[in-house]
Design an enzyme around this catalytic site. Structure first.
Site, short mmCIF file in Angstrom:
data_model
loop_
_atom_site.label_atom_id
_atom_site.label_comp_id
_atom_site.label_asym_id
_atom_site.label_seq_id
_atom_site.Cartn_x
_atom_site.Cartn_y
_atom_site.Cartn_z
N GLU A 36 -1.09 -33.78 -0.85
CA GLU A 36 -1.06 -33.74 -2.31
C GLU A 36 -1.75 -32.49 -2.85
OE1 GLU A 36 0.58 -35.35 -4.41
OE2 GLU A 36 1.37 -36.96 -3.18
N TYR A 117 -3.59 -36.38 -11.81
CA TYR A 117 -2.40 -36.62 -11.00
C TYR A 117 -2.76 -36.99 -9.56
CZ TYR A 117 1.22 -36.04 -7.72
OH TYR A 117 2.04 -36.29 -6.66
N ASP A 135 3.37 -36.29 -12.41
CA ASP A 135 3.51 -34.86 -12.16
C ASP A 135 4.70 -34.36 -12.99
OD1 ASP A 135 5.69 -35.92 -10.81
OD2 ASP A 135 5.74 -34.23 -9.43
#
Length: 328
Positions: A36, A117, A135
């Site tokens: 991520e 996020y 996102d």
DNA sequence: TAGACGTGGGT
DNA sequence: TACCCAAGTCT
């Protein structure tokens, strides 16, 4: 309200999901977190080989935490947004010292480099929490599905869309959809599992949702990089920890400026950053400047852990030395 | 809160 | 060539 749409989406995801190396039915929080962070503002195609190198070299967060700053920054070189790498180091060391990742969204959000996020994504994907990661893909798909032009209206709509169970899969399904079908331009609506329920598709102009962001013009700047050779080595320095290319290896040189300097460059490398473009003039010098630095062997310089700006500038300088007539 | 912060691929 | 865009965060 949209249990039907979420179910259609998950059916599609279960049958057509992309096989990405950080995906698993029993996700490793370390791999989810690492992927991520790497994927922030960076494409899957760019991240995939870099992710595989990272987890091969450092298979656990403890292994990453034990590595040196220089090793990690060197492995990150070329990926851009180097504050991510500095935060990655700080985060790994905190998680290793604490004995593992926090399980809650709030706990994750407090770690370096995890914003709204990423904290939600790790909570949902790695720990099955009912978090709602938003996102740019999720924002676009949700805005289109509900026919929203205002991006500020998306979070509430997304919370209505996400079912609470399998939020990690829903998020990844929305991201796959955004990357492959519900693209910013030329969306492939007829192939989308949500097509018949989508307000933007029904409008006939799905690209109009959400409203485009306004962008500013990029200024142009200039820099000098000193080219100091000795035998088959070049003098390198480490940039200040904060700011542009912070903590990364570099050619030495003065602060960049707005006006073009007069200097006898052997090569000029033009480089685009997010908020300005740069002409970097590579200028020969006889001796290293004052300050810390080291002689870097030119053999294998491309793999020396330099950010792309300096890797390209050095390549241009070496080419110019070999073929002076081609120099700018 | 708007600007700083990289790079590569697509068009 | 130039602009858009990408699984954002920090200040």
């Amino acid at each position: 309200m949209d249990a039907t749409a979420a179910a259609l989406l998950l059916d599609h995801y279960d049958s057509a999901r992309r096989d990405l190396p950080w995906r698993s039915d029993s996700p490793d929080p370390y791999r989810v977190w690492l992927s991520e962070v790497m994927l922030q503002q960076t494409t899957v195609a760019t991240v995939t080989p870099r992710f595989l190198r990272f987890v091969e070299r450092w298979p656990t967060v403890e292994a990453l935490a034990a590595a040196s700053d220089e090793e990690i920054l060197g492995e990150w070189a070329g990926l851009g947004y180097y504050a991510r790498a500095r935060n990655l180091i700080a985060c790994a060391r905190k998680v290793a010292a604490d004995g593992g990742f926090p399980v809650t969204e709030a706990g994750l959000r407090a770690l370096p480099g995890l914003g709204a996020y990423t904290a939600a994504a790790v909570a949902a994907i790695a720990f099955g929490q009912p978090a709602v990661p938003i996102d740019t893909n999720v924002e676009r798909v949700i805005a289109r599905f509900y026919g929203l032009t205002e991006r500020s209206a998306v979070p509430a709509a997304a919370r209505a869309f996400f079912p609470g169970a399998r939020n990690g899969d829903v998020a990844q399904a929305l991201m796959d959809l955004g990357a492959t079908l519900c693209r910013p331009r030329a969306p492939a609506c007829p192939a989308c599992p949500l097509w018949k329920h989508c307000q933007a598709a029904a409008s006939g102009t799905p690209e109009a949702f959400p409203a485009p962001k306004v962008r500013k013009a990029r200024p142009h700047r200039f820099g000098i990089a000193w080219w100091v050779r000795k035998d088959d080595h070049v003098w390198l320095v480490r940039r200040a920890q904060q700011g542009l290319l912070g903590g990364m290896a570099a050619l030495p040189g003065p602060e960049w400026q707005d006006e073009r300097p007069s200097a006898n460059a052997i090569a000029i490398h033009r480089h685009g950053f997010t908020h300005f473009t740069l002409d970097l003039l590579v200028v020969p010098a006889a001796e290293p400047p004052d300050g810390e630095g080291w002689w870097q062997p030119l053999q294998g310089i491309a793999d020396a852990g330099l950010p792309t700006l300096y890797a390209r500038a050095i390549k241009a300088a070496l080419t110019a030395e070999r073929e002076p007539r081609l120099a700018a």
